[in-house]
Design a protein around this motif. Sequence first.
Motif, PDB file in Angstrom:
ATOM      1  N   VAL A 182       0.864  -1.186   0.000  1.00  0.00           N
ATOM      2  CA  VAL A 182       0.000   0.000   0.000  1.00  0.00           C
ATOM      3  C   VAL A 182       0.901   1.237   0.000  1.00  0.00           C
ATOM      4  CG1 VAL A 182      -1.971   1.121   1.087  1.00  0.00           C
ATOM      5  CG2 VAL A 182      -1.532  -1.306   1.534  1.00  0.00           C
ATOM      6  N   ILE A 197      -4.792   5.986   6.448  1.00  0.00           N
ATOM      7  CA  ILE A 197      -5.037   5.193   7.652  1.00  0.00           C
ATOM      8  C   ILE A 197      -3.745   5.169   8.476  1.00  0.00           C
ATOM      9  CG2 ILE A 197      -4.576   3.010   6.424  1.00  0.00           C
ATOM     10  CD1 ILE A 197      -6.748   1.706   8.246  1.00  0.00           C
ATOM     11  N   LYS A 235      -1.620   3.294  11.366  1.00  0.00           N
ATOM     12  CA  LYS A 235      -1.569   1.942  11.946  1.00  0.00           C
ATOM     13  C   LYS A 235      -0.409   1.819  12.910  1.00  0.00           C
ATOM     14  CE  LYS A 235      -3.375  -0.517   7.887  1.00  0.00           C
ATOM     15  NZ  LYS A 235      -3.104  -1.592   6.910  1.00  0.00           N
ATOM     16  N   GLY A 281      -6.176  -5.684  12.681  1.00  0.00           N
ATOM     17  CA  GLY A 281      -7.195  -4.653  12.851  1.00  0.00           C
ATOM     18  C   GLY A 281      -7.090  -3.863  14.138  1.00  0.00           C
ATOM     19  N   MET A 317      -5.713   0.859  14.617  1.00  0.00           N
ATOM     20  CA  MET A 317      -5.822   1.567  13.342  1.00  0.00           C
ATOM     21  C   MET A 317      -6.802   2.744  13.445  1.00  0.00           C
ATOM     22  SD  MET A 317      -6.131  -1.557  10.612  1.00  0.00           S
ATOM     23  CE  MET A 317      -7.896  -1.288  10.602  1.00  0.00           C
ATOM     24  N   GLU A 332      -0.677   4.963   5.774  1.00  0.00           N
ATOM     25  CA  GLU A 332      -0.934   4.358   4.468  1.00  0.00           C
ATOM     26  C   GLU A 332      -2.108   5.039   3.797  1.00  0.00           C
ATOM     27  OE1 GLU A 332      -1.812   0.196   5.031  1.00  0.00           O
ATOM     28  OE2 GLU A 332       0.300  -0.375   4.913  1.00  0.00           O
ATOM     29  N   LYS A 333      -2.121   5.022   2.485  1.00  0.00           N
ATOM     30  CA  LYS A 333      -3.318   5.376   1.738  1.00  0.00           C
ATOM     31  C   LYS A 333      -4.438   4.452   2.212  1.00  0.00           C
ATOM     32  CE  LYS A 333      -5.712   7.196  -1.643  1.00  0.00           C
ATOM     33  NZ  LYS A 333      -6.005   8.634  -1.583  1.00  0.00           N
ATOM     34  N   TYR A 334      -5.606   5.008   2.513  1.00  0.00           N
ATOM     35  CA  TYR A 334      -6.728   4.169   2.936  1.00  0.00           C
ATOM     36  C   TYR A 334      -7.428   3.591   1.717  1.00  0.00           C
ATOM     37  CZ  TYR A 334     -11.099   2.737   5.167  1.00  0.00           C
ATOM     38  OH  TYR A 334     -12.174   2.022   5.610  1.00  0.00           O
ATOM     39  N   ILE A 335      -7.440   2.276   1.621  1.00  0.00           N
ATOM     40  CA  ILE A 335      -8.119   1.593   0.518  1.00  0.00           C
ATOM     41  C   ILE A 335      -9.562   1.393   0.968  1.00  0.00           C
ATOM     42  CG2 ILE A 335      -8.042  -0.387  -1.058  1.00  0.00           C
ATOM     43  CD1 ILE A 335      -5.428   1.198  -1.087  1.00  0.00           C
ATOM     44  N   HIS A 353     -10.540  -8.830   0.615  1.00  0.00           N
ATOM     45  CA  HIS A 353      -9.414  -9.342   1.403  1.00  0.00           C
ATOM     46  C   HIS A 353      -8.974 -10.657   0.765  1.00  0.00           C
ATOM     47  CE1 HIS A 353      -6.969 -10.041   4.989  1.00  0.00           C
ATOM     48  NE2 HIS A 353      -7.337 -11.291   4.888  1.00  0.00           N
ATOM     49  N   GLN A 385     -16.430 -10.716   6.600  1.00  0.00           N
ATOM     50  CA  GLN A 385     -15.912 -10.584   7.961  1.00  0.00           C
ATOM     51  C   GLN A 385     -16.689  -9.502   8.689  1.00  0.00           C
ATOM     52  OE1 GLN A 385     -13.854  -7.720   9.271  1.00  0.00           O
ATOM     53  NE2 GLN A 385     -14.674  -6.586   7.528  1.00  0.00           N
ATOM     54  N   HIS A 422     -13.155  -7.683  12.019  1.00  0.00           N
ATOM     55  CA  HIS A 422     -11.914  -8.428  11.820  1.00  0.00           C
ATOM     56  C   HIS A 422     -12.039  -9.907  12.171  1.00  0.00           C
ATOM     57  CE1 HIS A 422     -10.275  -4.546  11.037  1.00  0.00           C
ATOM     58  NE2 HIS A 422     -10.668  -4.121  12.219  1.00  0.00           N
ATOM     59  N   GLU A 465      -1.172 -11.486   3.314  1.00  0.00           N
ATOM     60  CA  GLU A 465      -2.505 -10.885   3.230  1.00  0.00           C
ATOM     61  C   GLU A 465      -2.460  -9.638   2.354  1.00  0.00           C
ATOM     62  OE1 GLU A 465      -4.448 -11.900   7.581  1.00  0.00           O
ATOM     63  OE2 GLU A 465      -4.049  -9.820   7.036  1.00  0.00           O
ATOM     64  N   LEU A 482      -4.947  -6.433   0.395  1.00  0.00           N
ATOM     65  CA  LEU A 482      -6.196  -5.791   0.016  1.00  0.00           C
ATOM     66  C   LEU A 482      -6.191  -5.793  -1.507  1.00  0.00           C
ATOM     67  CD1 LEU A 482      -6.116  -2.756   2.471  1.00  0.00           C
ATOM     68  CD2 LEU A 482      -7.270  -4.958   2.769  1.00  0.00           C
ATOM     69  N   GLU A 522      -0.109  -7.561   5.526  1.00  0.00           N
ATOM     70  CA  GLU A 522       0.552  -8.280   6.624  1.00  0.00           C
ATOM     71  C   GLU A 522       0.920  -9.683   6.182  1.00  0.00           C
ATOM     72  OE1 GLU A 522      -2.001  -8.327  10.109  1.00  0.00           O
ATOM     73  OE2 GLU A 522      -2.309  -6.165   9.963  1.00  0.00           O
ATOM     74  N   ILE A 555     -14.854  -6.188   1.912  1.00  0.00           N
ATOM     75  CA  ILE A 555     -14.713  -6.323   3.370  1.00  0.00           C
ATOM     76  C   ILE A 555     -15.782  -5.550   4.141  1.00  0.00           C
ATOM     77  CG2 ILE A 555     -12.212  -6.766   3.307  1.00  0.00           C
ATOM     78  CD1 ILE A 555     -11.784  -3.858   4.210  1.00  0.00           C
TER      79      ILE A 555
END
Length: 446
Positions: free
Chosen positions: A131, A157, A159, A166, A169, A201-204, A209, A233, A236, A276, A278, A288, A437
């Motif tokens: 990201v 975002i 973190k 999750g 954040m 980070e840029k928020y997606i 997921h 989900q 989280h 993992e 996005l 992650e 998500i």
Amino acid sequence: MAFKILIANRGEIALRALRACRELGIKTVGVYSDVDKDLKHLKFADETVCIGPASPAESYLNIPSILSAAELTEVDAIYPGYGFLSENYEFADQCNKSGFKFIGPNSETIQKMGDKITAKNYVKKYNIPIVPGFSDDIPDDESKVKDIVNEIGYPVILKATAGGGGRGMRVVVNEEDLINLIEITKKEALNSFGNEKIYIEKYIQNPRHIEIQIIGDGKGDAIHLGTRDCSVQRRHQKIIEEAPAINLNMQNLNKTLEACVNLCKEIKYEGAGTLEFLYENNEFYFIEMNTRIQVEHPVTEMITGFDIVKAQIKIALGINYDLEQSKVNFKGHAIECRINAEDPETFQPCPGLITKMHTAGGFGIRYDSHIYSGYNVTPYYDSLLAKIITQANSRGSSIKRMLSALDEFFVEGIKTNQPLHQKILNDDVYINNMHTINYLENEFNK
Ligand code: MV4
């Protein structure tokens, strides 16, 4: 040589590991807390040891107690499962130093991936798409911070680097809130994780997921077992997972798979791991890496026929193991529904006695669970009761098979989220694979 393994976990994953050991002719030691003496896997374990009271901190998270049990029973290795100590690098280190092979990657790798900034900077070197954002120390100069974030573009975002899954954040939508929210997030990170380090980070906004399962032999060989989609989900907690993830951009997928395998080869990754991502607008963004077996591993096993838990064990014990990508074949589509002991409306955990129950069965259905009629669900641990997994030639057939399985399955005495699953699997957004998500929280939490 006959091996013996201590299973440092409980519930369905302890039973899953025990089954793998029995097939491999490996002796097993089951450990349990005071309230867990009637767990199903203990009835099949060669030896059992009580490791403490119900409270996880005093039993399943109690490193000295688990190492004592390992010493007492003279095991060769320790299987951590998921949760509890599975991603605790100090536990891995202490196991290995005490002469009990930790089944998983080495302590340094667990530590690296546990720190989310380190993990991100690390995988970036291997061309894994990440990201966009800022991973250095955040400057004290407020205008510099604002410039950095303007460059990334709102929303962003924040973190905690020691967070993950999750926790720790916070989304920032405009400049007015930025400095204040950075301070708050840092303070919370310090309070929750003992480390105030955060990154931006840029928020997606509305991604899927997607995860990639990899296996490494610890000697420089590695393969991937394809993708999973875990977008269904809530807070989280994954509810439904499937393999493979469908409708992905093939070019970007293949590049990403190759980069993941390359990373695992280069770092001589040992055991099972999951990267993992996005996924939005055809792009993958690494978030992650998990260095453990995951709850949803059965969907990957069902479409590949590859026994991930056996592979973990054989690799750790140095039992001859050949990893060949060309031998991995993908067949059809698998879905997993997590049956939790919870109220289907309020999502509150519902402990209690299971007075009567019946599992689902039939062609293409797998059932991974430790519960039985007369089993008491205690409030001390997570509420996962059972995983129902269906495999069929297509996603549509797999959904229909699951609906049939959910009709057959019943548990009496406690509430479960079974009706929620039935609602989702009959919903057009899910059926047409249009969910992200945000789906469950938007559609079913009104
Ligand atoms: C994000 C994100 C959007 N943009 N990062 C949540 C858990 C942790 N693994 C990372 N998470 C997210 N990171 C950026 N840059 C949205 C989430 C997120 C999420 C990710 C995966 C699965 C479920 C999620 C639910 C809410 C937020």
